[in-house]
Design a protein around this motif. Sequence first.
Motif, PDB file in Angstrom:
ATOM      1  N   GLN A 194     -38.228  47.875 -27.888  1.00  0.00           N
ATOM      2  CA  GLN A 194     -36.969  47.314 -28.755  1.00  0.00           C
ATOM      3  C   GLN A 194     -37.804  45.806 -29.086  1.00  0.00           C
ATOM      4  O   GLN A 194     -37.332  45.301 -30.125  1.00  0.00           O
ATOM      5  CB  GLN A 194     -35.844  47.695 -28.013  1.00  0.00           C
ATOM      6  CG  GLN A 194     -35.379  48.864 -28.309  1.00  0.00           C
ATOM      7  CD  GLN A 194     -33.857  49.232 -27.491  1.00  0.00           C
ATOM      8  OE1 GLN A 194     -33.456  48.561 -26.504  1.00  0.00           O
ATOM      9  NE2 GLN A 194     -33.245  50.834 -27.833  1.00  0.00           N
ATOM     10  N   ALA A 195     -38.292  45.442 -27.422  1.00  0.00           N
ATOM     11  CA  ALA A 195     -38.167  43.717 -27.217  1.00  0.00           C
ATOM     12  C   ALA A 195     -38.794  43.686 -28.822  1.00  0.00           C
ATOM     13  O   ALA A 195     -39.449  42.666 -29.438  1.00  0.00           O
ATOM     14  CB  ALA A 195     -38.949  42.780 -25.722  1.00  0.00           C
ATOM     15  N   ALA A 196     -40.119  44.507 -28.463  1.00  0.00           N
ATOM     16  CA  ALA A 196     -41.639  43.770 -29.495  1.00  0.00           C
ATOM     17  C   ALA A 196     -41.263  44.272 -30.989  1.00  0.00           C
ATOM     18  O   ALA A 196     -41.423  43.477 -31.571  1.00  0.00           O
ATOM     19  CB  ALA A 196     -42.682  44.975 -28.724  1.00  0.00           C
ATOM     20  N   VAL A 197     -40.418  45.159 -31.197  1.00  0.00           N
ATOM     21  CA  VAL A 197     -39.804  45.111 -32.395  1.00  0.00           C
ATOM     22  C   VAL A 197     -39.037  43.802 -32.820  1.00  0.00           C
ATOM     23  O   VAL A 197     -38.735  43.598 -34.124  1.00  0.00           O
ATOM     24  CB  VAL A 197     -38.934  46.564 -32.822  1.00  0.00           C
ATOM     25  CG1 VAL A 197     -38.138  46.722 -33.666  1.00  0.00           C
ATOM     26  CG2 VAL A 197     -39.623  47.579 -32.737  1.00  0.00           C
ATOM     27  N   SER A 198     -38.388  43.340 -32.103  1.00  0.00           N
ATOM     28  CA  SER A 198     -36.919  42.336 -32.332  1.00  0.00           C
ATOM     29  C   SER A 198     -38.696  41.433 -32.872  1.00  0.00           C
ATOM     30  O   SER A 198     -38.113  41.066 -33.271  1.00  0.00           O
ATOM     31  CB  SER A 198     -36.745  42.042 -31.769  1.00  0.00           C
ATOM     32  OG  SER A 198     -35.490  43.153 -31.043  1.00  0.00           O
ATOM     33  N   ARG A 199     -39.960  41.166 -31.640  1.00  0.00           N
ATOM     34  CA  ARG A 199     -40.501  39.382 -32.008  1.00  0.00           C
ATOM     35  C   ARG A 199     -40.976  39.840 -33.253  1.00  0.00           C
ATOM     36  O   ARG A 199     -41.582  38.644 -33.701  1.00  0.00           O
ATOM     37  CB  ARG A 199     -41.498  40.118 -31.280  1.00  0.00           C
ATOM     38  CG  ARG A 199     -40.630  39.383 -29.683  1.00  0.00           C
ATOM     39  CD  ARG A 199     -42.175  38.767 -28.390  1.00  0.00           C
ATOM     40  NE  ARG A 199     -42.905  40.487 -28.462  1.00  0.00           N
ATOM     41  CZ  ARG A 199     -42.668  41.285 -27.509  1.00  0.00           C
ATOM     42  NH1 ARG A 199     -41.375  40.905 -26.292  1.00  0.00           N
ATOM     43  NH2 ARG A 199     -43.526  41.757 -26.848  1.00  0.00           N
ATOM     44  N   GLN A 200     -41.092  41.547 -33.513  1.00  0.00           N
ATOM     45  CA  GLN A 200     -41.902  41.893 -35.220  1.00  0.00           C
ATOM     46  C   GLN A 200     -40.793  41.148 -35.369  1.00  0.00           C
ATOM     47  O   GLN A 200     -41.323  40.838 -37.240  1.00  0.00           O
ATOM     48  CB  GLN A 200     -42.490  43.277 -35.282  1.00  0.00           C
ATOM     49  CG  GLN A 200     -44.004  43.468 -34.226  1.00  0.00           C
ATOM     50  CD  GLN A 200     -45.197  42.396 -34.193  1.00  0.00           C
ATOM     51  OE1 GLN A 200     -45.717  42.152 -35.670  1.00  0.00           O
ATOM     52  NE2 GLN A 200     -45.501  41.894 -33.639  1.00  0.00           N
ATOM     53  N   LYS A 201     -39.654  42.061 -36.010  1.00  0.00           N
ATOM     54  CA  LYS A 201     -39.162  41.593 -37.116  1.00  0.00           C
ATOM     55  C   LYS A 201     -38.382  39.626 -37.175  1.00  0.00           C
ATOM     56  O   LYS A 201     -38.854  39.391 -38.368  1.00  0.00           O
ATOM     57  CB  LYS A 201     -37.282  42.492 -36.697  1.00  0.00           C
ATOM     58  CG  LYS A 201     -37.358  43.300 -36.543  1.00  0.00           C
ATOM     59  CD  LYS A 201     -35.810  44.139 -36.684  1.00  0.00           C
ATOM     60  CE  LYS A 201     -36.134  45.809 -36.872  1.00  0.00           C
ATOM     61  NZ  LYS A 201     -35.348  46.848 -36.516  1.00  0.00           N
TER      62      LYS A 201
END
Length: 168
Positions: free
Chosen positions: A118-125
């Motif tokens: 989830q943190a990786a997805v947030s960073r990508q967003k």
Amino acid sequence: IHQKFLQTRTAMRLNLQSLRVAQNNLKAAKLRLEASLTETYKTGGEDAFSYLLAARSIGELVDQMQVMQRVNGINKTLLNEITHYKAEISSRQALLAKQLKAVKAQQRASAAAKASAQAAVSRQKAYIGNLKSSIQKILDEQAAARERAAAAAAGQGVTTTTNVPVPP
């Protein structure tokens, strides 16, 4: 992680079933031993010396001793079963505790992996959002530059290569 979790849960379920069977077998063996000892007490279960004194013949003595040995053999078998089931229950409970710890550890690992994803997805967003705002800023700057150029061109007049004079 999920596959390991499922395997542990399956092993834990099988262990719980075996534990319940062992507990039921222990209970049944205790009840049979209790009934046997109660019956021996009620019938005045005598010892070998009492049989020797009460026997009228050698045959009767041998018969009484065989009965006593059978009862003692049954009781001994029941005691062995009880001991076996108690040991099995102890080992199954220890295994169950170990499996519960493993399940909790796997759940923590799964939660950590989920949080990381989830943190990786947030960073990508956030990265994509920054890219979009940068692109929009560049487009806005280019549009403003075109407007300034058009305004400057309109304010200076149009220069042409023909010999027609520019109206006042």
